[in-house]
Design a protein around this motif. Structure first.
Motif, PDB file in Angstrom:
ATOM      1  N   THR A  16       0.807  -1.221   0.000  1.00  0.00           N
ATOM      2  CA  THR A  16       0.000   0.000   0.000  1.00  0.00           C
ATOM      3  C   THR A  16       0.839   1.270   0.000  1.00  0.00           C
ATOM      4  OG1 THR A  16      -0.150  -0.075   2.420  1.00  0.00           O
ATOM      5  CG2 THR A  16      -1.913  -1.134   1.175  1.00  0.00           C
ATOM      6  N   GLY A  17       2.039   1.244  -0.547  1.00  0.00           N
ATOM      7  CA  GLY A  17       2.828   2.454  -0.661  1.00  0.00           C
ATOM      8  C   GLY A  17       2.332   3.323  -1.801  1.00  0.00           C
ATOM      9  N   LYS A  18       2.924   4.525  -1.939  1.00  0.00           N
ATOM     10  CA  LYS A  18       2.528   5.440  -3.005  1.00  0.00           C
ATOM     11  C   LYS A  18       3.508   6.605  -3.084  1.00  0.00           C
ATOM     12  CE  LYS A  18      -0.793   7.239   0.321  1.00  0.00           C
ATOM     13  NZ  LYS A  18      -2.231   7.512   0.598  1.00  0.00           N
ATOM     14  N   LEU A  19       3.418   7.338  -4.180  1.00  0.00           N
ATOM     15  CA  LEU A  19       4.155   8.581  -4.356  1.00  0.00           C
ATOM     16  C   LEU A  19       3.139   9.706  -4.397  1.00  0.00           C
ATOM     17  CD1 LEU A  19       6.679  10.301  -5.003  1.00  0.00           C
ATOM     18  CD2 LEU A  19       6.290   9.762  -7.423  1.00  0.00           C
ATOM     19  N   SER A  20       3.291  10.693  -3.523  1.00  0.00           N
ATOM     20  CA  SER A  20       2.311  11.776  -3.480  1.00  0.00           C
ATOM     21  C   SER A  20       2.965  13.065  -3.011  1.00  0.00           C
ATOM     22  CB  SER A  20       1.141  11.410  -2.563  1.00  0.00           C
ATOM     23  OG  SER A  20       1.602  10.973  -1.302  1.00  0.00           O
ATOM     24  N   TRP A  21       2.283  14.184  -3.270  1.00  0.00           N
ATOM     25  CA  TRP A  21       2.744  15.459  -2.746  1.00  0.00           C
ATOM     26  C   TRP A  21       1.650  16.077  -1.887  1.00  0.00           C
ATOM     27  CZ3 TRP A  21       0.779  20.406  -4.075  1.00  0.00           C
ATOM     28  CH2 TRP A  21      -0.101  20.445  -5.153  1.00  0.00           C
ATOM     29  N   PHE A  22       2.094  16.838  -0.882  1.00  0.00           N
ATOM     30  CA  PHE A  22       1.189  17.407   0.102  1.00  0.00           C
ATOM     31  C   PHE A  22       1.300  18.927   0.069  1.00  0.00           C
ATOM     32  CE2 PHE A  22       2.218  13.173   1.455  1.00  0.00           C
ATOM     33  CZ  PHE A  22       1.115  12.684   2.143  1.00  0.00           C
ATOM     34  N   ASP A  23       0.138  19.615  -0.036  1.00  0.00           N
ATOM     35  CA  ASP A  23       0.158  21.063   0.093  1.00  0.00           C
ATOM     36  C   ASP A  23      -0.633  21.467   1.326  1.00  0.00           C
ATOM     37  OD1 ASP A  23      -2.598  22.583  -1.340  1.00  0.00           O
ATOM     38  OD2 ASP A  23      -2.319  20.412  -1.504  1.00  0.00           O
ATOM     39  N   LYS A  24      -0.166  22.534   1.956  1.00  0.00           N
ATOM     40  CA  LYS A  24      -0.739  22.955   3.231  1.00  0.00           C
ATOM     41  C   LYS A  24      -2.011  23.759   2.989  1.00  0.00           C
ATOM     42  CE  LYS A  24      -0.563  23.280   7.762  1.00  0.00           C
ATOM     43  NZ  LYS A  24       0.542  23.953   8.439  1.00  0.00           N
ATOM     44  N   THR A  25      -3.146  23.136   3.298  1.00  0.00           N
ATOM     45  CA  THR A  25      -4.430  23.822   3.262  1.00  0.00           C
ATOM     46  C   THR A  25      -4.930  23.880   4.695  1.00  0.00           C
ATOM     47  OG1 THR A  25      -4.863  22.879   1.080  1.00  0.00           O
ATOM     48  CG2 THR A  25      -6.733  23.843   2.252  1.00  0.00           C
ATOM     49  N   ALA A  26      -4.869  25.067   5.295  1.00  0.00           N
ATOM     50  CA  ALA A  26      -5.154  25.216   6.726  1.00  0.00           C
ATOM     51  C   ALA A  26      -6.458  24.517   7.112  1.00  0.00           C
ATOM     52  CB  ALA A  26      -5.225  26.699   7.086  1.00  0.00           C
ATOM     53  N   PRO A  27      -6.450  23.767   8.215  1.00  0.00           N
ATOM     54  CA  PRO A  27      -5.333  23.623   9.174  1.00  0.00           C
ATOM     55  C   PRO A  27      -4.496  22.382   8.929  1.00  0.00           C
ATOM     56  CG  PRO A  27      -7.319  22.755  10.144  1.00  0.00           C
ATOM     57  CD  PRO A  27      -7.697  23.195   8.748  1.00  0.00           C
ATOM     58  N   LYS A  28      -4.660  21.688   7.794  1.00  0.00           N
ATOM     59  CA  LYS A  28      -3.926  20.440   7.579  1.00  0.00           C
ATOM     60  C   LYS A  28      -3.420  20.353   6.144  1.00  0.00           C
ATOM     61  CE  LYS A  28      -8.139  17.852   6.440  1.00  0.00           C
ATOM     62  NZ  LYS A  28      -8.977  16.677   6.759  1.00  0.00           N
ATOM     63  N   PHE A  29      -2.665  19.283   5.872  1.00  0.00           N
ATOM     64  CA  PHE A  29      -2.146  19.055   4.529  1.00  0.00           C
ATOM     65  C   PHE A  29      -3.175  18.311   3.682  1.00  0.00           C
ATOM     66  CE2 PHE A  29       1.892  19.772   6.663  1.00  0.00           C
ATOM     67  CZ  PHE A  29       2.593  20.490   5.715  1.00  0.00           C
ATOM     68  N   THR A  30      -3.196  18.644   2.397  1.00  0.00           N
ATOM     69  CA  THR A  30      -4.012  17.913   1.430  1.00  0.00           C
ATOM     70  C   THR A  30      -3.075  17.073   0.569  1.00  0.00           C
ATOM     71  OG1 THR A  30      -5.686  19.654   1.341  1.00  0.00           O
ATOM     72  CG2 THR A  30      -5.642  18.087  -0.485  1.00  0.00           C
ATOM     73  N   GLU A  31      -3.385  15.792   0.448  1.00  0.00           N
ATOM     74  CA  GLU A  31      -2.531  14.876  -0.302  1.00  0.00           C
ATOM     75  C   GLU A  31      -2.981  14.772  -1.755  1.00  0.00           C
ATOM     76  OE1 GLU A  31      -0.799  10.279  -0.055  1.00  0.00           O
ATOM     77  OE2 GLU A  31      -2.578  10.855   1.108  1.00  0.00           O
ATOM     78  N   HIS A  32      -2.021  14.791  -2.681  1.00  0.00           N
ATOM     79  CA  HIS A  32      -2.274  14.607  -4.110  1.00  0.00           C
ATOM     80  C   HIS A  32      -1.413  13.432  -4.574  1.00  0.00           C
ATOM     81  CE1 HIS A  32      -4.170  18.643  -4.255  1.00  0.00           C
ATOM     82  NE2 HIS A  32      -3.221  18.950  -3.378  1.00  0.00           N
ATOM     83  N   ILE A  33      -2.030  12.381  -5.031  1.00  0.00           N
ATOM     84  CA  ILE A  33      -1.313  11.147  -5.366  1.00  0.00           C
ATOM     85  C   ILE A  33      -0.838  11.176  -6.812  1.00  0.00           C
ATOM     86  CG2 ILE A  33      -1.490   8.638  -5.558  1.00  0.00           C
ATOM     87  CD1 ILE A  33      -3.552   8.708  -3.318  1.00  0.00           C
ATOM     88  N   LEU A  34       0.458  10.978  -7.002  1.00  0.00           N
ATOM     89  CA  LEU A  34       1.022  10.857  -8.344  1.00  0.00           C
ATOM     90  C   LEU A  34       0.933   9.418  -8.850  1.00  0.00           C
ATOM     91  CD1 LEU A  34       4.240  13.065  -8.152  1.00  0.00           C
ATOM     92  CD2 LEU A  34       2.003  13.661  -9.052  1.00  0.00           C
ATOM     93  N   ARG A  35       1.256   8.461  -7.981  1.00  0.00           N
ATOM     94  CA  ARG A  35       1.156   7.046  -8.366  1.00  0.00           C
ATOM     95  C   ARG A  35       0.777   6.239  -7.131  1.00  0.00           C
ATOM     96  NH1 ARG A  35       4.544   2.247  -9.971  1.00  0.00           N
ATOM     97  NH2 ARG A  35       3.449   1.422 -11.791  1.00  0.00           N
ATOM     98  N   ASN A  36      -0.353   5.593  -7.215  1.00  0.00           N
ATOM     99  CA  ASN A  36      -0.890   4.861  -6.070  1.00  0.00           C
ATOM    100  C   ASN A  36      -0.421   3.407  -6.095  1.00  0.00           C
ATOM    101  OD1 ASN A  36      -2.307   4.604  -3.702  1.00  0.00           O
ATOM    102  ND2 ASN A  36      -4.272   4.255  -4.682  1.00  0.00           N
ATOM    103  N   LYS A  37       0.898   3.251  -6.113  1.00  0.00           N
ATOM    104  CA  LYS A  37       1.517   1.929  -6.134  1.00  0.00           C
ATOM    105  C   LYS A  37       2.671   1.918  -5.132  1.00  0.00           C
ATOM    106  CE  LYS A  37      -0.820   0.155  -9.673  1.00  0.00           C
ATOM    107  NZ  LYS A  37      -1.672  -1.054  -9.568  1.00  0.00           N
TER     108      LYS A  37
END
Length: 523
Positions: free
Chosen positions: A286-307
């Motif tokens: 269940t690993g993955k590659l993703s980037w997180f941007d700070k949307t107050a008050p927490k981070f929002t995750e954006h998945i590049l590859r869900n592998k």
């Protein structure tokens, strides 16, 4: 009952290094398949080949039978692959009761019939070699040029060593060394002479990566269990290491609950003026590659590859829209290098740049211009052998792939190193071209010199191979970093060990790390 953290780390060492016991006899144990060759019919082999193209290609590149020996296919890889397809009958009771398989999500309904699976097994066993071919190469010269060897302090020499990270820290003067001990779960800071400044206990598992920002250091912690798992115990946190080497964490983790993360990078992916975090979570299933941007008050995750299986990422400037693109290497079955092109708003288009068979054991890559044409080429190392086919593989080693200017790559060079773990390309000897330093965690029992190989560039992709002098206490390389340790302007090397003594000629003890000081006469 929760297993003690120390026991988990020691178990990891056994899982990662215990395979080496078998290797002196690896070619012998891989010569006797269970199915006798004269039992094959041409029709069964043909049907098995067609079925393999359907079922084995569903999860990763279709492997050719020649990649493994007959017995390695039949006794090692295929029983596990059968389980992944829902066929419990493919595995022995011993395999079913192993800790690794007990944590494997086996499909409730088989994807194919037992007869179809038998035909796939028949195809691979019939077409595979009885034993893997030997490597035709000259042994490297055991008089390593350009480097002076310096061992770790005596207190860091032991019967077991597992470095989860080594780092040459050039952000301070004098420069210093940072080593993460995966067995004792400690962060060790040393000066530029290799003398210990401080040793700090880590509270969240061993560190596997450090990223230097302007006023802080971002540490990636993998979690307590280094072996393959889907536990979400990893995190990334801001840390501080003061002048005396004392380690402190600044506040709470930036992001936690991560599945065995191996690295974190920082860039502004959506161009909003705020730093975002790119995280490679290797995991297991269940690993993955993703980037997180700070949307107050927490981070929002954006998945590049869900592998699962992301090993390394490289951030590269996007020359069109001034944003950042991402390069990523994945292992864990579907082994490949990907390029993610950013549209400037944090949306990425994926391109599979290179694909590799699952037995390659992809482990590291980098982008460097080898031929001086202005385009970044790829240096790639493969050799992770802690899997279900623990035999010596002649295709493990260091590869160079040249860029045609449009991010299409073709192989130009290969140097075989069984169990290769990492390769770094730099101009170590100061003659204006790129040399290569490589390490191996899984060398052959009769070729311990593969633990470290230095390839001096002689021009036109001809390299002279060197290795450590006989008797040097470094026979299994876990990790490596290159940088200027002593401030003389020349790149040195810091080698991290993954060592356990198994007797039968093995050394009793080896150092946690080794320093190779560059003594070349720069031209």
């Amino acid at each position: 009952m929760r297993i003690p953290k120390k026991a988990l780390v020691i178990t990891s060492l056994v899982l990662m290094l215990g395979t080496l016991v078998q290797w002196d006899s690896s070619n012998k144990q891989a010569t006797t398949p269970l199915i006798k060759e004269n039992k094959f019919s041409l029709d069964e082999v043909s049907q098995g080949q067609a079925l393999a193209a359907t079922y084995c290609k569903a999860c990763h590149q279709l492997p050719d039978p020649s990649l493994l020996s007959k017995a390695a296919w039949e006794r090692g890889v295929l029983p596990v692959m059968g389980l992944y397809l829902g066929l419990r009958s493919a595995a022995t009771p011993a395999l079913m009761n192993s800790p690794d398989i007990m944590s494997t999500p086996i499909p409730a309904k088989p994807a194919l019939t037992s007869l179809q699976w038998k035909q796939i097994v028949t195809y691979y066993v019939a077409k595979a070699p009885a034993a893997m071919p030997t490597i035709d190469r000259a042994e490297p010269i055991h008089e390593l040029p350009f480097f002076k060897i310096e061992s770790a302090p005596a207190e860091l020499v032991s019967p077991q060593a597992l470095t989860s990270m080594v780092k040459i820290d050039t952000s301070v003067k004098p420069h210093r060394l940072i080593v993460s001990d995966g067995l004792t779960n400690k962060l060790i800071v040393l000066n530029d002479k290799g003398q210990t400044l401080s040793t700090s206990a880590l509270s969240a598992g061993p560190v596997v990566n450090l990223l230097y920002q302007k006023n802080s250091i971002i540490a990636t912690t993998i979690g307590y269990n280094l072996a393959a798992n889907d536990l979400k115990e990893g995190n990334i946190a801001e840390i501080n290491i003061d002048e005396k080497g004392a380690y402190t964490q600044t506040g709470k983790p930036i992001i936690d609950g991560l599945a065995r993360p191996l690295s974190a990078d920082v860039a502004d992916f959506n161009m909003d003026g705020k730093p975002d975090y790119l995280v490679a979570q290797f995991g297991k299933f269940t690993g993955k590659l993703s980037w997180f941007d700070k949307t107050a008050p927490k981070f929002t995750e954006h998945i590049l590859r869900n592998k699962p299986g992301c090993l390394k990422t490289i951030i590269e400037p996007n020359s069109v829209n001034k944003s950042s693109n991402v390069w990523a290497l994945f292992g864990q079955g579907d082994e490949a290098i990907f390029l993610y092109t950013n549209d400037g708003k944090g949306n990425f288009a994926e391109k599979r740049v290179l694909s590799f068979p699952p037995s390659y054991g992809s482990i590291s890559f980098d982008l460097v211009d080898f031929n001086g044409d202005g385009f970044k080429d790829i240096i790639y190392a493969c050799g992770d052998n802690a899997d279900y086919s623990q035999i010596l593989k002649p295709y493990h080693g260091v590869y160079i792939y040249l860029n045609d200017g449009k991010n299409n790559f073709s192989q130009k060079y290969f140097y075989p190193i069984r169990g290769c773990n990492k390769a770094i390309a730099k101009d170590f000897d100061g003659d204006g071209d790129l040399d290569i330093a490589a390490i191996s965690e899984y060398p052959g029992g009769k070729t311990p010199w593969e633990a470290f190989v230095y390839l001096e560039n002689k021009g036109d992709f001809n390299f002279q191979a060197y290795t450590l002098p006989d008797g040097t206490p470094f026979t299994r390389g876990m990790t490596m970093d290159a940088g200027d340790i002593d401030g003389d302007g020349k790149p040195d090397l810091l080698l991290g060990a993954g060592f356990a003594s198994f007797g039968k000629g093995d050394a009793d003890k080896q150092p946690l790390f080794m320093i190779l000081k560059n003594i070349s006469q720069k031209k």
